[in-house]
Design a protein around this motif. Structure first.
Motif, mmCIF file in Angstrom:
data_model
loop_
_atom_site.group_PDB
_atom_site.id
_atom_site.type_symbol
_atom_site.label_atom_id
_atom_site.label_comp_id
_atom_site.label_asym_id
_atom_site.label_seq_id
_atom_site.Cartn_x
_atom_site.Cartn_y
_atom_site.Cartn_z
ATOM 1 N N GLU A 210 0.812 -1.209 0.000
ATOM 2 C CA GLU A 210 0.000 0.000 0.000
ATOM 3 C C GLU A 210 0.853 1.270 0.000
ATOM 4 N N GLU B 295 -1.981 7.513 1.568
ATOM 5 C CA GLU B 295 -3.209 8.199 1.187
ATOM 6 C C GLU B 295 -2.886 9.656 0.871
ATOM 7 N N GLY C 120 -5.640 0.844 1.529
ATOM 8 C CA GLY C 120 -6.891 0.160 1.845
ATOM 9 C C GLY C 120 -7.236 -0.980 0.915
ATOM 10 N N ARG D 254 -6.187 -6.174 0.765
ATOM 11 C CA ARG D 254 -5.879 -6.689 2.095
ATOM 12 C C ARG D 254 -6.394 -8.116 2.223
ATOM 13 N N CYS E 203 -9.344 -9.091 4.615
ATOM 14 C CA CYS E 203 -10.656 -8.443 4.506
ATOM 15 C C CYS E 203 -11.726 -9.465 4.147
ATOM 16 N N PRO F 175 -9.004 4.430 0.120
ATOM 17 C CA PRO F 175 -9.080 4.372 1.580
ATOM 18 C C PRO F 175 -10.444 4.779 2.124
ATOM 19 N N GLN F 176 -11.145 5.643 1.415
ATOM 20 C CA GLN F 176 -12.481 6.014 1.864
ATOM 21 C C GLN F 176 -13.446 4.841 1.748
ATOM 22 N N ALA G 24 -12.502 1.692 1.928
ATOM 23 C CA ALA G 24 -12.098 0.739 2.966
ATOM 24 C C ALA G 24 -12.630 1.152 4.332
ATOM 25 N N ARG G 25 -12.550 2.450 4.636
ATOM 26 C CA ARG G 25 -13.049 2.928 5.933
ATOM 27 C C ARG G 25 -14.562 2.791 6.037
ATOM 28 N N ALA G 26 -15.247 2.797 4.897
ATOM 29 C CA ALA G 26 -16.700 2.629 4.907
ATOM 30 C C ALA G 26 -17.100 1.161 5.053
ATOM 31 N N GLY G 27 -16.113 0.270 5.098
ATOM 32 C CA GLY G 27 -16.408 -1.139 5.363
ATOM 33 C C GLY G 27 -16.390 -2.046 4.150
ATOM 34 N N CYS H 195 -14.487 -4.291 1.185
ATOM 35 C CA CYS H 195 -13.256 -4.948 0.785
ATOM 36 C C CYS H 195 -12.905 -4.441 -0.615
#
Length: 381
Positions: A84, A87, A108, A111, A114, A143-144, A146-149, A151
């Motif tokens: 990775e 960001e 993100g 991974r 995930c 990354p946004q 990924a942070r929202a859940g 994969c």
């Protein structure tokens, strides 16, 4: 100057090539309202008479396209993005990092640990565009997601060098998406199958930029992807080709009259760029039976400041049977967003549109901020 070069890295070769050829004519060639009525050989002779010798003394010759070609001999391959990168919120920063780390994964993404959740059961596959890579296209959006859940998975497709038919773009590190789009669609299919196997998911969602749009469409229509995808969200996609501010239209006009000007420049700009010129055989096949396939929900986002995929409305799709299409102009309701073809992927509004398209209930609101042309990310480096 660096900003201008960075912003136009995708345009320069095609535009300069066709302009240079046009400037070599003693008699000007223009896309007038009514094209001259030549036979193929007459037009070839006409252009030959006006072509000046090259700097090395060679005399260029116009080429008659008989339509008998069996297809391009160009080759390409794909690889997963690994390791990775950081960001970033601005395209220029991502472009610089992508030059020195051309195979980096966007933050993100990819991974191994995930596992898709019940709320977001479909993995998101990111598909970059021409002369770009997974990192410098998605270093802001990935990354946004990924942070929202979600994969998130990304790869680099259409990797080809000059000798393989990829053109001069790959002289710079990380300039992928240059091989034949038919091959790239198959590479996308192979990557999606690996993602489905790794995650145990029946379907994925696709977020695509630029050439990633028609590559995804080719996968859905001809590579068995229709039953493996739920949603396709595209930004600045060349879904119907591009005129490149009229230059590709001029080149296509002359090529269709029988003189293969676009083919003349294929070794320079690469197969994928030539295929994306308006009116190519690729699009005739791709969209012969409509823009969409049944069962897919499409969101096509275009920016009125797009200097590559233009007219920008050509990114939009017409829904066919049992397909849902949302066509969105980025500036509708947010005129201060000045995103161009590259920085559309670094627009807070674009990110909010992607999240909303994936899950409207979880992301009901769209952002609206000033996003400067070329820089992106709300102007933050």
């Amino acid at each position: 100057m660096k900003h201008r070069i960075g912003r136009r890295v995708l345009v320069t070769a095609i535009v300069s090539g066709i302009v240079a050829l046009a400037m070599n004519f003693d008699v000007g060639v223009s896309a007038a309202d009514s094209a001259p009525q030549f036979t193929q050989q007459e037009l070839t002779d006409y252009l030959d008479a006006g072509l000046r010798p090259a700097a090395n003394g060679d005399q260029p010759k116009a080429i008659v396209d008989t339509g008998s070609s069996s297809g391009s001999a160009a080759r390409s391959h794909a690889t997963a993005a690994v390791g990775e990168g950081p960001e970033v919120s601005a395209y220029l920063a991502a472009f610089g990092y992508g030059l020195t780390h051309p195979d980096a994964a966007p933050p993100g993404a990819n991974r191994a640990d995930c596992t898709p959740s019940a709320a977001h059961p479909r993995p998101v596959v990111l598909v970059h565009g021409t002369w770009l890579n997974a990192y410098d296209t998605f270093a802001y959006l990935s990354p946004q997601l990924a942070r929202a859940g979600y994969c998130v998975f990304a790869f680099n497709y259409g990797r080809s060098n000059l000798l393989e038919g990829g053109g001069i773009g790959p002289i710079l590190p990380g300039r992928y998406g240059v091989g034949p789009m038919e091959d790239s669609a198959r590479q996308l299919g192979e990557f999606i199958d690996r993602v489905r196997t790794a995650t145990g998911s029946d379907r994925v969602d696709i977020v695509a930029h630029s050439q990633g749009g028609p590559v995804s469409s080719r996968y859905l229509k001809f590579e068995g992807g229709a039953d493996k995808v739920g949603k396709v969200i595209s930004f600045g996609a060349t879904n119907h080709g591009t005129s490149l501010m009229g230059m590709a239209t001029l080149g296509r006009l002359i090529t269709d009259l029988g003189v293969n000007i676009l083919g003349f420049y294929e070794p320079i700009v690469g197969v994928a760029n030539i295929q994306q010129a308006v009116g190519s055989r690729f699009y005739a096949t791709l969209n012969e039976y409509g823009d969409t396939v049944p069962g897919i929900e499409y969101t096509a986002v275009g920016t009125s400041h797009d200097e590559v995929s233009n007219p920008y409305e050509w990114t939009f799709l017409q829904p066919g049977p049992d397909a849902t299409v949302h066509n969105i102009t980025l500036q509708d309701g947010c005129v201060q967003d000045m995103s161009d073809h590259l920085t559309i992927m670094y627009s807070p509004r674009s990110a909010s549109i992607a999240l909303h398209a994936l899950d409207p209930d979880a992301a009901p609101n769209l952002a609206c901020t000033f996003n400067p042309w070329m820089i992106g990310g709300g102007g933050k480096l």
